[in-house]
Design an enzyme around this catalytic site. Structure first.
Site, PDB file in Angstrom:
ATOM      1  N   CYS A 120       0.967  -1.142  -0.172  1.00 26.56           N
ATOM      2  CA  CYS A 120      -0.067  -0.085   0.170  1.00 26.56           C
ATOM      3  C   CYS A 120       0.783   1.423   0.026  1.00 26.56           C
ATOM      4  O   CYS A 120       1.844   1.369   0.589  1.00 26.56           O
ATOM      5  CB  CYS A 120      -0.787   0.173   1.211  1.00 26.56           C
ATOM      6  SG  CYS A 120      -2.202  -1.352   1.263  1.00 26.56           S
ATOM      7  N   ARG A 172       3.776  -0.025  -4.961  1.00 24.62           N
ATOM      8  CA  ARG A 172       3.527  -0.631  -3.572  1.00 24.62           C
ATOM      9  C   ARG A 172       2.037  -1.599  -3.514  1.00 24.62           C
ATOM     10  O   ARG A 172       1.815  -2.167  -2.506  1.00 24.62           O
ATOM     11  CB  ARG A 172       3.479   0.217  -2.513  1.00 24.62           C
ATOM     12  CG  ARG A 172       4.919   1.020  -2.515  1.00 24.62           C
ATOM     13  CD  ARG A 172       4.721   2.464  -1.290  1.00 24.62           C
ATOM     14  NE  ARG A 172       4.609   1.762  -0.215  1.00 24.62           N
ATOM     15  CZ  ARG A 172       5.521   1.552   0.562  1.00 24.62           C
ATOM     16  NH1 ARG A 172       6.847   1.665   0.132  1.00 24.62           N
ATOM     17  NH2 ARG A 172       5.483   1.008   1.760  1.00 24.62           N
ATOM     18  N   TRP A 225      -2.898  -2.886  -1.814  1.00 24.00           N
ATOM     19  CA  TRP A 225      -2.357  -4.074  -1.970  1.00 24.00           C
ATOM     20  C   TRP A 225      -3.436  -5.034  -0.746  1.00 24.00           C
ATOM     21  O   TRP A 225      -3.030  -4.864   0.162  1.00 24.00           O
ATOM     22  CB  TRP A 225      -1.033  -4.583  -1.670  1.00 24.00           C
ATOM     23  CG  TRP A 225      -0.598  -5.820  -2.117  1.00 24.00           C
ATOM     24  CD1 TRP A 225      -0.038  -6.159  -3.356  1.00 24.00           C
ATOM     25  CD2 TRP A 225      -0.435  -6.918  -1.286  1.00 24.00           C
ATOM     26  NE1 TRP A 225       0.393  -7.451  -3.183  1.00 24.00           N
ATOM     27  CE2 TRP A 225       0.138  -8.009  -1.962  1.00 24.00           C
ATOM     28  CE3 TRP A 225      -0.603  -7.117   0.139  1.00 24.00           C
ATOM     29  CZ2 TRP A 225       0.344  -9.266  -1.502  1.00 24.00           C
ATOM     30  CZ3 TRP A 225      -0.511  -8.446   0.571  1.00 24.00           C
ATOM     31  CH2 TRP A 225      -0.051  -9.489  -0.275  1.00 24.00           C
ATOM     32  N   ASN A 282      -1.711   2.230   5.716  1.00 23.52           N
ATOM     33  CA  ASN A 282      -0.470   1.168   5.354  1.00 23.52           C
ATOM     34  C   ASN A 282      -0.293   0.471   6.631  1.00 23.52           C
ATOM     35  O   ASN A 282       0.310   1.019   7.401  1.00 23.52           O
ATOM     36  CB  ASN A 282       0.602   1.680   4.522  1.00 23.52           C
ATOM     37  CG  ASN A 282       1.580   0.617   4.288  1.00 23.52           C
ATOM     38  OD1 ASN A 282       1.325  -0.300   4.191  1.00 23.52           O
ATOM     39  ND2 ASN A 282       2.930   1.197   4.265  1.00 23.52           N
ATOM     40  N   GLY A 283      -0.464  -0.896   6.542  1.00 23.71           N
ATOM     41  CA  GLY A 283      -0.117  -1.656   7.512  1.00 23.71           C
ATOM     42  C   GLY A 283      -1.181  -2.513   7.818  1.00 23.71           C
ATOM     43  O   GLY A 283      -2.336  -2.798   7.059  1.00 23.71           O
ATOM     44  N   GLU A 324      17.755 -17.135  -8.399  1.00 22.47           N
ATOM     45  CA  GLU A 324      17.264 -15.768  -8.946  1.00 22.47           C
ATOM     46  C   GLU A 324      16.744 -15.700 -10.141  1.00 22.47           C
ATOM     47  O   GLU A 324      15.537 -14.994 -10.805  1.00 22.47           O
ATOM     48  CB  GLU A 324      18.481 -14.790  -8.768  1.00 22.47           C
ATOM     49  CG  GLU A 324      18.172 -13.373  -9.128  1.00 22.47           C
ATOM     50  CD  GLU A 324      17.067 -12.652  -8.439  1.00 22.47           C
ATOM     51  OE1 GLU A 324      16.468 -13.152  -7.302  1.00 22.47           O
ATOM     52  OE2 GLU A 324      16.792 -11.603  -8.957  1.00 22.47           O
ATOM     53  N   LYS A 329      13.051 -14.508 -11.215  1.00 24.66           N
ATOM     54  CA  LYS A 329      12.926 -13.521 -12.217  1.00 24.66           C
ATOM     55  C   LYS A 329      11.892 -13.935 -13.048  1.00 24.66           C
ATOM     56  O   LYS A 329      10.716 -13.205 -13.488  1.00 24.66           O
ATOM     57  CB  LYS A 329      14.117 -12.900 -12.965  1.00 24.66           C
ATOM     58  CG  LYS A 329      15.090 -11.794 -12.057  1.00 24.66           C
ATOM     59  CD  LYS A 329      14.435 -10.721 -11.778  1.00 24.66           C
ATOM     60  CE  LYS A 329      13.589 -10.869 -10.366  1.00 24.66           C
ATOM     61  NZ  LYS A 329      14.432 -10.461  -9.107  1.00 24.66           N
ATOM     62  N   GLU A 343       8.036 -14.580 -11.651  1.00 24.67           N
ATOM     63  CA  GLU A 343       7.326 -13.565 -11.124  1.00 24.67           C
ATOM     64  C   GLU A 343       6.824 -12.541 -12.211  1.00 24.67           C
ATOM     65  O   GLU A 343       5.704 -12.075 -12.066  1.00 24.67           O
ATOM     66  CB  GLU A 343       7.970 -12.780  -9.947  1.00 24.67           C
ATOM     67  CG  GLU A 343       9.106 -11.945 -10.436  1.00 24.67           C
ATOM     68  CD  GLU A 343       9.799 -11.303  -9.219  1.00 24.67           C
ATOM     69  OE1 GLU A 343       8.892 -10.798  -8.384  1.00 24.67           O
ATOM     70  OE2 GLU A 343      10.927 -10.810  -9.400  1.00 24.67           O
ATOM     71  N   HIS A 381      18.518 -36.154  -7.910  1.00 27.13           N
ATOM     72  CA  HIS A 381      17.900 -36.512  -6.553  1.00 27.13           C
ATOM     73  C   HIS A 381      16.429 -36.472  -6.365  1.00 27.13           C
ATOM     74  O   HIS A 381      15.871 -36.304  -5.156  1.00 27.13           O
ATOM     75  CB  HIS A 381      18.545 -35.935  -5.266  1.00 27.13           C
ATOM     76  CG  HIS A 381      19.934 -36.382  -5.250  1.00 27.13           C
ATOM     77  ND1 HIS A 381      20.580 -37.554  -4.775  1.00 27.13           N
ATOM     78  CD2 HIS A 381      21.239 -35.295  -5.635  1.00 27.13           C
ATOM     79  CE1 HIS A 381      21.945 -37.432  -4.985  1.00 27.13           C
ATOM     80  NE2 HIS A 381      22.558 -36.313  -5.520  1.00 27.13           N
ATOM     81  N   LYS A 432       5.964  -4.208  -4.527  1.00 27.48           N
ATOM     82  CA  LYS A 432       7.377  -4.095  -4.307  1.00 27.48           C
ATOM     83  C   LYS A 432       7.752  -4.164  -2.902  1.00 27.48           C
ATOM     84  O   LYS A 432       8.860  -4.807  -2.661  1.00 27.48           O
ATOM     85  CB  LYS A 432       7.853  -2.378  -4.785  1.00 27.48           C
ATOM     86  CG  LYS A 432       9.308  -2.477  -4.661  1.00 27.48           C
ATOM     87  CD  LYS A 432       9.852  -3.008  -6.032  1.00 27.48           C
ATOM     88  CE  LYS A 432      11.477  -2.438  -5.968  1.00 27.48           C
ATOM     89  NZ  LYS A 432      12.159  -3.603  -6.772  1.00 27.48           N
TER      90      LYS A 432
HETATM   91  O1  M6R Z   1      12.946  -4.663  -0.126  1.00 25.18           O
HETATM   92  P1  M6R Z   1      13.409  -6.033   0.008  1.00 25.18           P
HETATM   93  O2  M6R Z   1      14.586  -6.256  -0.522  1.00 25.18           O
HETATM   94  O3  M6R Z   1      13.494  -6.459   1.643  1.00 25.18           O
HETATM   95  O4  M6R Z   1      12.411  -7.092  -0.632  1.00 25.18           O
HETATM   96  C1  M6R Z   1      12.709  -8.469  -0.469  1.00 25.18           C
HETATM   97  C2  M6R Z   1      11.748  -9.149  -1.604  1.00 25.18           C
HETATM   98  O5  M6R Z   1      10.516  -8.895  -1.096  1.00 25.18           O
HETATM   99  C3  M6R Z   1      12.202  -8.998  -2.954  1.00 25.18           C
HETATM  100  O6  M6R Z   1      13.436  -9.131  -3.088  1.00 25.18           O
HETATM  101  C4  M6R Z   1      11.235  -9.663  -4.022  1.00 25.18           C
HETATM  102  O7  M6R Z   1      11.695 -11.095  -3.573  1.00 25.18           O
HETATM  103  C5  M6R Z   1      11.543  -9.064  -5.521  1.00 25.18           C
HETATM  104  N1  M6R Z   1      10.538  -8.214  -5.854  1.00 25.18           N
HETATM  105  C6  M6R Z   1      11.451 -10.056  -6.421  1.00 25.18           C
HETATM  106  O8  M6R Z   1      12.206  -9.531  -7.392  1.00 25.18           O
END
Ligand code: M6R
Length: 604
Positions: free
Chosen positions: A2, A27, A71, A97-98, A477, A481, A484, A500, A599
C-alpha cells in the site's frame, strides 16, 4: 505494501495526488482512491489502476488531500474496501498502510456505539476511532485513537473542519515528510514527491506530525514537540522515470553499469589500497565476529546466498543464510555473531522483525539497504547504502547486483582485517571490479541474442535453472525473475541435485538453463548437461565468451564476457534478467506490476 500520500500547499491537490500515486503504485495496485477538501470532503475511489480514479475525478480547486494505492490484505478487491475510509459523517478521511491486528474487537465496540461500517477492511476502524473522539482537533483525536490500536500503521488523515491541515502518524510502517516551499507532503516513500522536493524528514515509530502549507510540527508519544533534522536526498527525479524505456524493469536493468559503479563509489581507493565504510560499520567489522548470519527475503535472500560464498571464500568466518521470516522464530543467535540484514526497501516486515529479534538477543546488526532513512537503517547498529537509485519495477534487478557488490566489499574488508588479503591482491580485485560496468554494457549490447532465446522459451510450461557453487543462488534468482514476471513455472537447483528427484519432471518440453563458468565446477556441470540431454530436455547454456567447448554440449548458448574471475555473477545476472524480461514481454505480461505482488512487503 500500500502506498499513501498526503498533500497540502498551493497546487491543485488532484494533480499532485494522482501524480504521486502513480509513483507509489508499485506498492500495490488492487485499487486506488483520493479524498480532497474542496469546500467539503470529496472522495473518489475505484478498483484497478489509478487511471480508473483519474477518469472519475472532475477538476477540483482544493489544495489539501490524501491518496492511497492498495495491496489487499483484509477484505477483497472492491470499491468499498478501497481507501480513503471515512467517518460516519463523511467529514474525516484516512489512508492507512499496515495491519490493525485487533480490528475485529474494535469494530464490534464501535458498532455498538452506533458507527456504521461499509467495508471489510481493518483500516476502516481507524476512521471511526478518530470520529468517536473528534472534537475539532485532528491530532488530539488521532493520539487517542492510536492508543487503542494494536498492529502496524502509517496513517494520514484530513478533516473537512480543519482544511489546510494533514496529520500523519507511524508505527512499523514507513512515513516520510517531504518539505517544500509553501507546500508539504507526507508519503510512504520519497519517490512519491521527488518531483516536487528533495528535502525530507524521516519519522520514527510513535511520532505524529501535523503539516500545513507553511508549517511542520512533529510530536513524540508524550505529545511533546520535537525538532526534526531535514535531510537532502541525492536521488534525481529522472531516476524515477522510465526515460523512454517501455518498462521500469528494463530501464533498471540498463541502469546497472551506473549502479554497479555507484556501489563502489566513496568506498574503494586503489591508491591507498583500502576499502572504507561509515564509522559504525567499520566498528562492527573490526569487532570480534565468530559467525555471520545473513537474513533477508526473496531476491535479497539470494544476494545473501551469493554473499555466503564470497565471505567464506575470502575469510575464515562461517556464514549462515536464513530466510528472515524463519530466522525470526527459529534462528540461532549469540553475542559474537554479526547479523547482516539485506533489504533494498529497508521496510520488509519479515526482515525488520528478524533484525529486531537479532538485536534483542545481543547480536551485532548491520543492514545493506537502498533507502536512506528507511526503518532498517534506524534499527541496526550500522548500515551500508547500496546507492542504486530508486527501483520502481516490482522485480528487483539493479538492487540485486548492487547488494552483491557491497557483500563482496564486506568480504574483502574482513579479509584485509584478518590479514588474509595482501595489498597486491586487493589492487587486483579493485581493478577488476571497476571493469564490471563495461562487462554489463557488453551483455546489454547483446540483447538480440537473448531475445532469440526468449522466443524459444515463451511457450514453455516449466523452465529449470541450474548452477554450481556461487551460480546456484543465481539459478534461484533466474527462476524467481522468470516466474514472477512471465508467470511460467520455473525452479532453480544446485546442478548436482537434479538426479535426487527433480529429474522426474524433465521432458523434452522442459528447457533447462545452465549457468556455466570455467572454474573448478566446469567439468561437473558439463556432465550434468549431458545427463539432462540424455532425457531429451533442451539445454540453454549461459557461458563465458572464451568457452569454446560448450557448443558441443548445449543446444543454445548465451555468452557473457569475463576478463578475470572476479564476480562473473554480475554479467551472468544481467543475462538472466534480460531473459526473464523478454520472455515476459513476448507473453505481453504486465512486467512492472506482476499480479498479486507488491514491491515493498510491509506485512508479515
Ligand atoms: O525490499 P526487500 O529487498 O527487503 O524485498 C525483499 C523481497 O520482497 C524482494 O526481493 C522480492 O523478492 C523481489 N520483488 C523479487 O524480484
Amino acid at each position: 505494501m500500500c502506498g499513501i500520500i498526503g498533500y497540502v500547499g498551493f497546487r491543485e491537490a488532484r494533480t499532485v495526488l494522482l501524480e504521486s500515486l502513480k509513483r507509489l503504485d508499485y506498492r500495490g495496485y488492487d485499487s486506488a482512491g483520493v479524498a480532497i477538501i474542496d469546500k467539503n470532503l470529496k472522495v473518489y475511489k475505484e478498483i484497478g489502476e489509478i487511471a480508473n480514479v483519474e477518469k472519475k475525478i472532475p477538476q477540483l480547486k482544493g489544495t489539501t488531500g490524501v491518496g492511497h494505492t492498495r495491496w489487499a490484505t483484509h477484505g477483497g478487491v472492491t470499491k468499498e474496501n478501497a481507501h480513503p475510509h471515512l467517518s460516519c459523517d463523511k467529514k474525516i478521511a484516512i489512508v492507512h498502510n499496515g495491519i490493525i491486528e485487533n480490528y475485529t474487537k474494535l469494530k464490534e465496540d464501535l458498532k455498538k456505539k452506533g458507527h456504521r461500517f461499509v467495508s471489510q477492511t481493518d483500516s476502516e476502524v481507524i476512521a471511526h476511532l478518530i470520529d468517536d473522539v473528534y472534537k475539532g482537533n485532528l491530532e488530539e483525536a488521532i493520539f487517542a485513537a492510536i492508543k487503542k490500536i494494536k498492529g502496524s500503521y502509517a496513517i494520514v488523515a484530513v478533516s473537512q473542519d480543519e482544511p489546510g491541515k494533514i496529520v500523519g502518524v507511524r508505527n512499523e510502517s514507513p512515513l516520510v515528510i517531504g518539505v517544500g516551499d509553501s507546500e508539504n507532503f507526507l508519503a510512504s516513500d520519497i519517490t512519491a514527491f521527488l518531483k516536487y522536493t528533495d528535502r525530507v524528514m524521516f519519522l520514527n515509530d510513535g511520532e505524529l506530525c501535523v503539516i500545513t502549507a507553511n508549517s511542520i510540527k512533529v510530536l513524540n508519544t508524550n505529545k511533546k514537540q520535537i525538532k526534526k533534522k531535514e535531510e537532502l536526498i541525492t536521488w534525481d527525479f529522472t531516476d524515477a522515470e522510465k526515460s523512454g524505456f517501455p518498462h521500469f524493469m528494463l530501464k533498471e536493468i540498463y541502469d546497472q553499469p551506473d549502479s554497479i559503479h555507484h556501489a563502489l563509489r566513496g568506498r574503494i581507493s586503489e591508491m591507498e589500497e583500502t576499502i572504507t565504510f561509515p564509522e559504525p560499520v567499520e566498528k562492527l567489522l573490526k569487532s570480534e565476529i565468530n559467525s555471520i548470519h545473513i537474513v533477508a527475503c526473496g531476491t535479497s535472500f539470494y544476494a545473501g546466498l551469493v554473499g555466503k560464498y564470497l565471505i567464506e571464500q575470502h575469510t575464515n568466518i562461517p556464514v549462515f543464510t536464513e530466510i528472515a521470516s524463519e530466522y525470526r522464530y527459529f534462528g540461532t543467535r549469540n553475542e559474537s555473531s554479526l547479523v547482516i540484514a539485506i533489504t533494498q526497501s529497508g521496510e520488509t516486515a519479515d526482515t525488520l522483525a528478524a533484525l529486531r529479534e537479532a538485536q534483542l538477543s545481543g547480536s551485532k546488526t548491520l543492514v545493506i539497504t537502498n533507502v536512506i532513512g528507511s526503518t532498517a537503517t534506524r534499527i541496526a547498529d550500522g548500515y551500508i547504502l547500496q546507492q542504486s537509485g530508486p527501483e520502481i519495477g516490482v522485480a528487483a534487478t539493479k538492487t540485486f547486483t548492487s547488494q552483491i557488490m557491497v557483500l563482496f566489499l564486506i568480504a574483502l574488508k574482513i579479509a584485509l582485517l584478518q590479514k588474509k588479503l595482501g595489498s597486491d591482491e586487493l589492487y587486483n580485485y579493485l581493478f577488476h571490479l571497476k571493469a564490471l560496468p563495461r562487462h554489463v554494457r557488453d551483455v546489454l549490447e547483446r540483447s538480440n541474442d537473448i531475445i532469440a532465446i526468449a522466443k524459444q522459451l515463451k511457450d514453455a510450461k516449466s523452465v529449470f535453472f541450474i548452477g554450481r557453487g556461487i551460480n546456484y543462488p543465481l539459478s534461484l534468482e533466474g527462476a524467481l525473475k522468470l516466474k514472477e514476471i512471465s508467470y511460467i513455472h520455473a525452479e532453480g537447483f544446485a546442478a548436482g541435485e537434479l538426479k535426487h528427484g527433480p529429474f522426474a519432471l524433465l521432458t523434452k518440453d522442459t528447457p533447462v538453463v545452465a549457468i556455466v563458468t570455467q572454474d573448478e565446477t566446469y567439468e561437473k556441470i558439463l556432465a550434468n548437461i549431458g545427463e539432462i540431454k540424455a532425457r531429451g530436455s533442451p539445454v540453454i547454456a549461459i557461458a563465458e565468451d572464451k568457452d569454446t567447448e560448450i557448443e558441443n554440449h548445449a543446444d543454445f548458448v548465451l555468452r557473457f564476457p569475463v576478463s578475470s574471475h572476479v564476480l562473473p555473477c554480475i554479467p551472468i545476472t544481467v543475462v538472466l534478467q534480460l531473459l526473464a524480461y523478454h520472455v515476459a514481454d513476448l507473453r505481453k505480461c504486465p512486467i512492472d506490476k506482476p499480479r498479486n505482488l507488491a514491491k515493498s512487503v510491509t506485512v508479515e
